[in-house]
Each structure stands twice: as structure tokens, then as C-alpha cells.
Scaffold this active site. Sequence first.
Site, mmCIF file in Angstrom:
data_model
loop_
_atom_site.group_PDB
_atom_site.id
_atom_site.type_symbol
_atom_site.label_atom_id
_atom_site.label_comp_id
_atom_site.label_asym_id
_atom_site.label_seq_id
_atom_site.Cartn_x
_atom_site.Cartn_y
_atom_site.Cartn_z
ATOM 1 N N ASN A 111 0.883 -1.171 0.000
ATOM 2 C CA ASN A 111 0.000 0.000 0.000
ATOM 3 C C ASN A 111 0.919 1.219 0.000
ATOM 4 O OD1 ASN A 111 -1.810 2.053 0.510
ATOM 5 N ND2 ASN A 111 -2.268 1.428 2.622
ATOM 6 N N TRP A 112 1.073 1.807 -1.178
ATOM 7 C CA TRP A 112 2.044 2.902 -1.307
ATOM 8 C C TRP A 112 1.562 4.194 -0.658
ATOM 9 C CZ3 TRP A 112 4.189 2.703 -7.053
ATOM 10 C CH2 TRP A 112 4.894 1.492 -7.232
ATOM 11 N N LYS A 113 0.253 4.280 -0.395
ATOM 12 C CA LYS A 113 -0.339 5.514 0.174
ATOM 13 C C LYS A 113 -0.013 6.717 -0.734
ATOM 14 C CE LYS A 113 -0.192 3.385 4.674
ATOM 15 N NZ LYS A 113 -0.152 3.523 6.115
ATOM 16 N N HIS B 253 -9.503 1.634 4.518
ATOM 17 C CA HIS B 253 -8.262 1.835 5.276
ATOM 18 C C HIS B 253 -8.532 2.810 6.421
ATOM 19 C CE1 HIS B 253 -4.204 2.925 6.367
ATOM 20 N NE2 HIS B 253 -3.828 1.802 5.805
ATOM 21 N N GLU C 104 -6.929 5.193 7.528
ATOM 22 C CA GLU C 104 -6.678 6.614 7.207
ATOM 23 C C GLU C 104 -7.868 7.216 6.472
ATOM 24 O OE1 GLU C 104 -2.917 5.814 5.300
ATOM 25 O OE2 GLU C 104 -2.107 5.260 7.261
ATOM 26 N N GLU D 14 -5.781 -4.457 10.504
ATOM 27 C CA GLU D 14 -4.703 -3.502 10.741
ATOM 28 C C GLU D 14 -4.985 -2.719 12.019
ATOM 29 O OE1 GLU D 14 -2.573 -2.410 6.841
ATOM 30 O OE2 GLU D 14 -4.343 -1.167 6.934
ATOM 31 N N GLY E 295 2.449 2.423 10.774
ATOM 32 C CA GLY E 295 3.464 3.466 10.617
ATOM 33 C C GLY E 295 4.123 3.871 11.927
ATOM 34 N N SER F 72 3.198 -1.944 10.474
ATOM 35 C CA SER F 72 4.648 -2.073 10.727
ATOM 36 C C SER F 72 5.186 -3.472 10.440
ATOM 37 C CB SER F 72 4.984 -1.629 12.149
ATOM 38 O OG SER F 72 4.661 -0.254 12.323
ATOM 39 N N GLY G 183 2.682 -1.088 4.277
ATOM 40 C CA GLY G 183 2.800 0.334 3.945
ATOM 41 C C GLY G 183 4.252 0.710 3.722
ATOM 42 N N GLY G 184 4.883 1.294 4.739
ATOM 43 C CA GLY G 184 6.247 1.805 4.639
ATOM 44 C C GLY G 184 7.231 0.866 3.945
#
Length: 249
Positions: free
Chosen positions: A9-11, A95, A97, A166, A172, A212, A233-234
Site C-alpha cells: 500500500n504505497w499511500k 483503510h 486513514e 490492521e 506506521g 509495521s 505500507g512503509g
Amino acid sequence: MRKNIVAGNWKMNTTVSEGVKLATEVNEALNGVDAKCEVIICVPFTHLTSCKAVCGEKLHLGAENCADHTKGAYTGEVSASMVASTGADYVILGHSERRAYYGETVEMLAEKTKLALENNLKVIFCIGEVLEEREAGKQNEVVKAQLESVFSLSAEDFGKIVLAYEPVWAIGTGKTATDEQAEEIHAYIRSLIAEKYGDQVADDTTILYGGSCKPSNAKGLFAKPNVDGGLIGGASLDAESFMGIVTAF
Ligand code: PGA
């Protein structure tokens, strides 16, 4: 049989050229390994078409969201049919966010899911509690309520849903759920699916862990019987670390 999946998930990261470079690196690395899971990259809308061009047979493409309307006067929105027309075959919905910053509700997410499925997109549907809810021991209640968006689907349509648990406190933050915490709630989620759709559907549903996740903790998480992969993500923004997670199976 359920599938193991690792999805990036590149966001809101990378320009188009940076994104194409990253997708190219992942694609090439994937061609050099015998991956034991399906691999997906979920990228910003602006990147879908150019990333599709560099995704080979083994690399699947997804969007990070889609609209809750089919078409028309919704300035700035991108519909499920537009996403599908890029050649993407997945979309992330719900998600944390999106829920927290853009006010996405259980009802809106039910609509988005319906539209995504009508357009032959598979849905990676995210659920998970915030820290205060975990501390109050309310995580089961929270995920159960969030699942209402997808529990009105027919069993056939529910079969096209991948769930991603999640915990918001792990996203993150560098703070991962322990393997046992992940397994415990994944098993609970699977029991809810079994109650609603029966054991076979529950057994066939892929439930990803996200928050994470990195090469160093992926192996332990993925070894748990109810953890079928990760939403990353990251660590998905670097081909080497993303591949380190892909090869954790
Ligand atoms: P993270 O994000 O891996 O950077 O914690 C996961 C996600 O939000 O999907």
C-alpha cells in the site's frame, strides 16, 4: 483453499516516474524468485496506468480507494469502473486513514464495496481498532461492527473479499502486534465469518495482517495459522524490503 497474499500500500508516496521505477524493480525481483504468495502493489490513481504497463504475469495491481458513486458530478472522485479500466484488479477499501481523515462510514464502505465488485475488482477490506479501543479490550467489538460493511454481501460476493486486519496503533508506528495478538484476533474474525457464511467460506477467506510489517517480523506473523499474509505500507516503498516480506513465506 485460501491464498496467501502480500500487498503493498504505497499511500500518498512517489511521483509517477518514481512509482514506475519501484514497480519495475518489484516486478523484476519477483521474476527471479519462486514466490509462495500472490503479490499485489496498490498505488495512487495517477500511477495505475503506467504501473500496469510494467506489471508482468506475477505482479497484480490495485488502487487504494474508489468512489461511492458510479459516475457524474463528483469532482475529484475516481469510480470503480475507472479503476477497472486501467487494468487494476484490486482495490483497498476502508483503510483506517480513509475512515479517520475522510469520514468513511460503514454505509459508504458497503456502497464502495458493492460498486467495486460490480466492476470485477477484488476488494482488500481493512478493519482494525485504535489504541484506546485496544486498551479498553474492545477490539473484537470494533472489528465486528466494521465487518457490517461486507456482511450484507452474498456468500459468492464475499468470496471476492480479502480482509486486512490492521490495528491502527501499529500503522506506521514501528509497533507491530505480536504474532499471538495477530493470531488471536484473526481467529476471532474467521469465527465471525464462519457464523455468517459457514465454515467453508471462513476457511477460504484470506486475512492479511497490516501495521509495521517488515522483513524481520513477517516470518513469525505469517507462520500463524490464521495470518495469510500482509498489507504493507512503509516497507513496500523499497523493493528490497518488500521482497523480503514476499519471500517470508
Ligand atoms: P505500515 O502501514 O506498514 O507503514 O505500518 C500499513 C498500512 O497502513 O496498510
